[in-house]
Every structure is written in C-alpha cells, then in structure tokens.
Scaffold this motif. Structure first.
Motif, short mmCIF file in Angstrom:
data_model
loop_
_atom_site.label_atom_id
_atom_site.label_comp_id
_atom_site.label_asym_id
_atom_site.label_seq_id
_atom_site.Cartn_x
_atom_site.Cartn_y
_atom_site.Cartn_z
N MET A 1 0.70 -1.23 -0.17
CA MET A 1 -0.05 -0.20 -0.06
C MET A 1 0.90 1.21 0.07
SD MET A 1 -2.81 1.19 2.83
CE MET A 1 -1.80 1.45 4.22
N PHE A 2 1.84 1.26 0.92
CA PHE A 2 2.85 2.52 0.75
C PHE A 2 3.58 2.71 -0.49
CE2 PHE A 2 6.92 4.22 1.28
CZ PHE A 2 6.89 5.35 2.14
N ASN A 3 3.83 1.73 -1.15
CA ASN A 3 4.35 1.76 -2.51
C ASN A 3 3.58 2.33 -3.59
OD1 ASN A 3 7.17 0.89 -1.87
ND2 ASN A 3 7.02 -0.93 -2.59
N MET A 4 2.35 1.78 -3.47
CA MET A 4 1.25 2.18 -4.37
C MET A 4 0.93 3.71 -4.19
SD MET A 4 -1.18 -1.09 -4.09
CE MET A 4 -2.35 -0.62 -5.43
N VAL A 5 0.82 4.38 -2.99
CA VAL A 5 0.56 5.72 -2.61
C VAL A 5 2.02 6.50 -3.31
CG1 VAL A 5 0.62 7.26 -0.88
CG2 VAL A 5 -0.78 5.40 -0.71
N LYS A 6 3.06 6.02 -3.10
CA LYS A 6 4.27 6.75 -3.47
C LYS A 6 4.29 6.69 -5.18
CE LYS A 6 6.37 8.15 -0.04
NZ LYS A 6 6.71 9.48 0.23
N PRO B 1 -17.01 -9.08 21.58
CA PRO B 1 -16.80 -10.14 20.58
C PRO B 1 -16.89 -9.68 19.34
CG PRO B 1 -18.77 -10.36 22.27
CD PRO B 1 -18.23 -8.92 22.37
N HIS B 2 -15.70 -10.16 18.55
CA HIS B 2 -15.46 -9.27 17.56
C HIS B 2 -14.13 -9.91 16.53
CE1 HIS B 2 -14.81 -6.28 14.16
NE2 HIS B 2 -15.82 -5.53 14.51
N PRO B 3 -14.25 -10.37 15.40
CA PRO B 3 -13.16 -11.03 14.69
C PRO B 3 -12.07 -9.84 14.64
CG PRO B 3 -15.27 -11.43 13.46
CD PRO B 3 -15.61 -10.49 14.67
N TYR B 4 -10.79 -10.46 14.40
CA TYR B 4 -9.91 -9.57 14.41
C TYR B 4 -9.72 -8.65 13.17
CZ TYR B 4 -4.88 -7.90 14.31
OH TYR B 4 -3.67 -7.11 14.29
N THR B 5 -9.52 -7.33 13.30
CA THR B 5 -9.18 -6.37 12.29
C THR B 5 -8.42 -5.31 12.77
OG1 THR B 5 -10.05 -5.02 10.58
CG2 THR B 5 -11.28 -5.18 12.76
N ARG B 6 -7.66 -4.65 11.71
CA ARG B 6 -6.61 -3.46 12.12
C ARG B 6 -7.67 -2.39 11.38
NH1 ARG B 6 -2.79 -7.28 11.38
NH2 ARG B 6 -2.39 -6.55 9.06
N GLU B 7 -8.79 -2.40 10.78
CA GLU B 7 -9.34 -1.55 10.02
C GLU B 7 -8.72 -0.50 9.27
OE1 GLU B 7 -12.64 -0.61 10.79
OE2 GLU B 7 -13.13 -2.24 12.40
N THR B 8 -7.81 -1.16 8.39
CA THR B 8 -6.86 -0.44 7.48
C THR B 8 -7.52 -0.14 6.25
OG1 THR B 8 -5.10 -1.51 8.67
CG2 THR B 8 -4.33 -0.39 6.56
N THR B 9 -7.71 1.21 6.05
CA THR B 9 -8.30 1.58 4.84
C THR B 9 -7.68 3.02 4.41
OG1 THR B 9 -10.12 2.95 5.58
CG2 THR B 9 -10.64 0.81 5.59
N LEU B 10 -7.69 3.12 3.20
CA LEU B 10 -6.97 4.38 2.52
C LEU B 10 -7.79 4.76 1.49
CD1 LEU B 10 -3.15 5.44 2.47
CD2 LEU B 10 -4.56 5.44 0.41
N THR B 11 -8.07 6.25 1.13
CA THR B 11 -8.68 6.68 0.05
C THR B 11 -8.28 7.95 -0.48
OG1 THR B 11 -10.92 5.67 0.98
CG2 THR B 11 -10.88 7.45 -0.77
N GLY B 12 -8.06 7.91 -1.80
CA GLY B 12 -7.81 9.15 -2.47
C GLY B 12 -8.31 9.60 -3.68
N THR B 13 -8.10 10.70 -4.34
CA THR B 13 -8.88 11.19 -5.42
C THR B 13 -8.91 10.06 -6.48
OG1 THR B 13 -7.01 12.13 -6.30
CG2 THR B 13 -8.44 13.47 -4.84
N ARG B 14 -8.21 9.04 -6.53
CA ARG B 14 -8.18 8.10 -7.65
C ARG B 14 -8.67 6.69 -7.08
NH1 ARG B 14 -8.84 11.13 -11.89
NH2 ARG B 14 -6.78 12.65 -12.11
N GLY B 15 -9.04 6.55 -5.85
CA GLY B 15 -9.44 5.16 -5.53
C GLY B 15 -9.37 4.92 -4.06
N SER B 16 -9.50 3.70 -3.75
CA SER B 16 -9.61 3.22 -2.48
C SER B 16 -9.09 1.73 -2.45
CB SER B 16 -10.83 3.25 -1.63
OG SER B 16 -11.49 4.47 -1.70
N VAL B 17 -8.48 1.50 -0.90
CA VAL B 17 -7.95 0.07 -0.69
C VAL B 17 -8.61 -0.40 0.70
CG1 VAL B 17 -5.70 0.60 0.16
CG2 VAL B 17 -6.19 -1.47 -0.49
#
Length: 482
Positions: free
Chosen positions: A203-208, A336-352
């Motif tokens: 993700m970091f490399n894609m942002v760069k 009670p919740h399955p594990y997640t780090r809630e990691t998302t990122l959004t820019g003007t060209r899309g999201s992950v």
C-alpha cells in the motif's frame, strides 16, 4: 510536572523520576511544562543540549549487540529473531526460568559462541543490564508502565532503544523520551511490526507511485477480542497488568498497529502532521459481563480485585492533519469481534481496504463500481511489492511472527544500524502515534465532544520531506547478491 497518580508502585515512580537511573548528565525531564495538565498542545522549547534527531543516522556497527528486557508473551517470541540477525549479549526478566529458557533458545540456534548474561534479580535488575558497556541496542517488551523508565534508562546509558507498543501511555513521558533522545543522541523508536507487513508496504509503495492520486483520508486501529486468554486467561504476565489499564484511563490504549502504516502512507511527519483529535467511546460493559458469566473466571480470580472498568468497550477517534486530511482510528479489545486493524486508505483516484482484501482504482482503469478482490486484488498489490519481502521471504517464513512481519521488522532495524542509516520509524513518529492514547483520554474527560490539539513533537521539522520506507535496497555486504 508529571501527574502524581501513575497507577504503579512507588518504586516505579522512583524509577520514572530518574533518581535511580544513574545518569551523570542530568535528566531532560519536563521542566517548564504547564501547570494545567489539559494543555495538550504544549511544546517545550529545546534545552541547550537538545538537538533534533531528524535525519540523524545510526553510527554504523560491524555487528549489533542487543540486550532484551522482557521475555514474556511478546519478548519470548522475539528472542530467536534477534538472535538470528544480531548478537544477544544480555537478557532480563523478573522470572529466572524465562531468562534460562531464552538463553537456551538463543544458544541452540548456533549463531553465537558466548551465552547471553541473564538478569532476573527483581524489578530493577534491568538497570544493571543497561549499564553494560558492550550493548548497542536495548529491546523492551515489558508491561506498558515499564516502557518509559526502561527506554529512558537505555538512552541515559548510551544505548539505542526499540520499544514494543506504546513507548508510553502518558503525554509527559512521551515528551521526555523525545527530549532524552535529542539530548543523548540515541534513537528511541517504536518497533511497530505492522508497518513491515507485506500488504501494508505494498500500500505504501502504491501511494508513492501515485495510484491513489491525492490521499484524502484513511483509517486504522486495533479491534481484537482479548478477553480470553489475554485479559482474563493468564496469557500475560503478571496476569492482570493489561486488564487493569482499563480501570485507569478511558482511552484508545493500543491503536498503533493500524494507525502506524496509514500514517506512513500519508507522509505524517514528512510533509504533514497530526493537528487535532476528538474521541468517543461506548459504555464499559463487556469486561464486567465476561467476568460474571464466563465459567473460566472463578471466584478466586484476580479480576474480582480490580477497580471498576472505566474504559469504553469501543473507541473511535478522528485525527485531523495540518493539510486538512483525517484518519479514523478504532480500538476495541473488549467486545466479541473478529480481528481487524480497520486499515483503509482513500485518495482522489480510488480506495483500498486491506482487511477486506479489496481495491478500486481509477488509475488502473477501474470504472465499473466493482471492488477488485481475490486473485485480481492480490495481483495488483504484488506488482508493488517492497524489496524487503522478496529478499527475506524464506527467512520470514522460517522465523515467522505474524506471517513473518516480526522478523522483517527486526532484520530491517538491525540492518539500518549496521549500515549507518537513519531509522525508518523515528522518535517523532513513535511519539505522534502513541500520543493518541493520552490525548483520546483527555478528549473524553468531558461529557461533550471535545477536540484536543496534538503537539508537534518534531517542532517544525515535519514540513521537511525525508525518506522512510521508500528508500531503495541498500548495498549490504552481509547479503549475497545485494
């Protein structure tokens, strides 16, 4: 002045005061801090011997000599990873059997001829370890209340220090670690393993590479049901230490695993910085209910001696940045919740969305309002693999730790030290990410939503572009073909 109540024995307060640290140069302290503890944005001026640690490289080492403090749930797995890439000179834990176990594990690897020296003569024996003159790096993996005094002692005695999360849960202590680093010229950094996980680096490399356009917002945090075996089941030692933090602060106690990677991708402290945050929490109900209903928690369980749980079950915090972007930070270890780090990122060209393994980018021709998942998702991320992972994939599989990310983070830290490079994660990153803990507590003191300012730990240096995970693979004489 540090608040009087530190929720710890007076012996620990003595350590934190610096009285027994044995430093001849004097403590950085927090002299001149405001009397009003709510003045979260207070930024102390640098003392005469304090200089920025931005772009300060490690000295360069032929071999890195490491001391390990804390050999329990976390440190007890990291020992062999450090032993694979560095020389473990000394180890410390309040349990002698853990010290013996660690020495045996390291020696059975066959990478070093001399056994590590063990320290297990009580809670203050770590001071004897950090006083040694044959150590370059101290690794700290103890309960949170010990991170600050142990990290400070390491720097006061001329060692760099890598700390498990957080470096401290208190703002004055975070500031003191920043100032101690600036005065002693020793790095103090958070060993945030998730920053080195494969998808996070992709993700970091894609942002760069510009695939997201201008990054607008992100989310990250830590949602992990820890009730059993961690909070009540004895997986930690001493058994109640982490659970009892829920009686001390209403805060996002442990948000850095998701927050760190998105902060790196957004260039925090490298062109932008945290500016302000506001936090909310649901009522604290889950832990008391679990204690009451779960048959594994008997009448003699230590949790019945706990003070009332005051930290909410679910916390959400919004952090705004100087450039007008925001990060949503989540924390919940009680429900009670399955594990997640809630990691998302959004820019003007899309999201992950890393936890949901899906991506949508107009920059790659996605225009049908349909997430790319499965093989398509994996194929896109694979094209932006960070050089660390193809290089270390076999060793990461062998030494493991959260899919190999633990090994990669340790390898990289030791490599940076050997080659005399600057750290990927520095004291200012560590301070900013960990400050969400005390600042969220401060934000929620009022019954109404109350934003609080985030200090500029860099004191102006955040405006300067500087490298981090985007540096190319260095020439490393210890790596064949590098």
């Amino acid at each position: 002045m540090a608040p009087a109540n530190r929720y710890a024995p007076s012996r620990r307060n003595l350590l934190k005061s610096g009285i027994v640290l044995g430093a001849a140069t004097g403590a950085a302290g927090t002299a001149g801090s405001p009397a009003d503890a709510d003045s979260t944005a207070w930024e102390p001026s640098r003392g005469p011997h304090e200089r920025s640690m931005v772009d300060v490289p490690f000295e360069g080492f032929e071999k890195v000599r490491v001391g390990l403090i804390g050999l329990g749930n976390r440190g007890g797995g990291q020992d062999v990873r450090f032993g694979a890439v560095a020389t473990v000179v000394a180890v410390c834990d309040i349990r002698p059997e853990r010290v013996s176990r660690t020495i045996d594990r390291i020696m059975r690897q066959g990478f070093q001829d001399v056994e590590p020296v063990g320290y297990s003569a009580g809670e203050e024996d770590f001071l004897n370890l950090v006083r040694r003159d044959d150590l370059d790096l101290i690794y700290v993996a103890t309960p949170w209340e010990w991170h600050y005094p142990q990290a400070k002692a390491a720097m006061e005695h001329g060692k760099h220090v890598a700390v498990e999360l957080p470096i401290s849960p208190h703002l004055d202590e975070i500031w003191d670690l920043v100032r101690t680093s600036e005065r002693t010229r020793k790095h103090c950094l958070l060993l945030e393993n998730v920053n080195y996980f494969r998808p996070e680096l992709q993700m970091f490399n894609m942002v760069k590479a510009g695939l997201f356009g201008d990054v607008q917002h992100a989310s990250g945090g830590y949602v992990h049901d820890l009730r059993w075996p961690y909070l009540f089941g004895g997986a930690y030692f001493p058994e109640p230490w982490r659970r009892r933090w829920q009686t001390r602060m209403n805060a996002l106690h442990y948000p850095m695993h998701g927050l760190g990677p998105v902060s790196a991708s957004m260039g925090i402290n490298r062109g932008d910085r945290f500016d302000e945050l506001v936090a909310v929490a649901s009522p604290p109900k889950a832990l008391a209910l679990f204690r009451e209903e779960d048959p594994r928690v008997g009448e003699e369980h230590s949790s019945w001696q706990d003070k009332p749980y005051i930290s909410g079950d679910r916390h959400t915090c919004f952090v705004t940045t100087a450039s007008g972007r925001f990060i949503r930070v989540e924390h919940d270890v009680n429900s009670p919740h399955p594990y997640t780090r809630e990691t998302t990122l959004t820019g003007t060209r899309g999201s992950v969305e890393l936890d949901n393994a899906r991506i949508y980018l107009e920059s790659l021709g996605h225009n049908d309002h349909t997430w790319r998942t499965g093989a398509a998702y994996a194929g896109i991320l694979k094209q932006y693999d960070h050089w660390l992972w193809p290089l270390l994939e076999r060793l990461a599989d062998q030494y493991g730790g959260h899919g190999g990310g633990d090994f990669v983070s340790i390898f990289r830290l030791v490599q940076l030290m050997r080659l005399g490079m600057t750290p990927d994660i520095d004291v200012y990153d560590s301070a900013a990410w960990c400050s969400v803990i005390p600042l969220s507590h401060e934000s929620m003191k009022s019954e109404r939503l109350r934003p609080v300012k985030v200090p500029d730990f860099t004191r102006g240096h955040w405006k300067e572009a500087r490298p981090t995970f985007d540096r190319p693979q260095p020439v490393d004489p210890l790596l064949k073909g590098s």
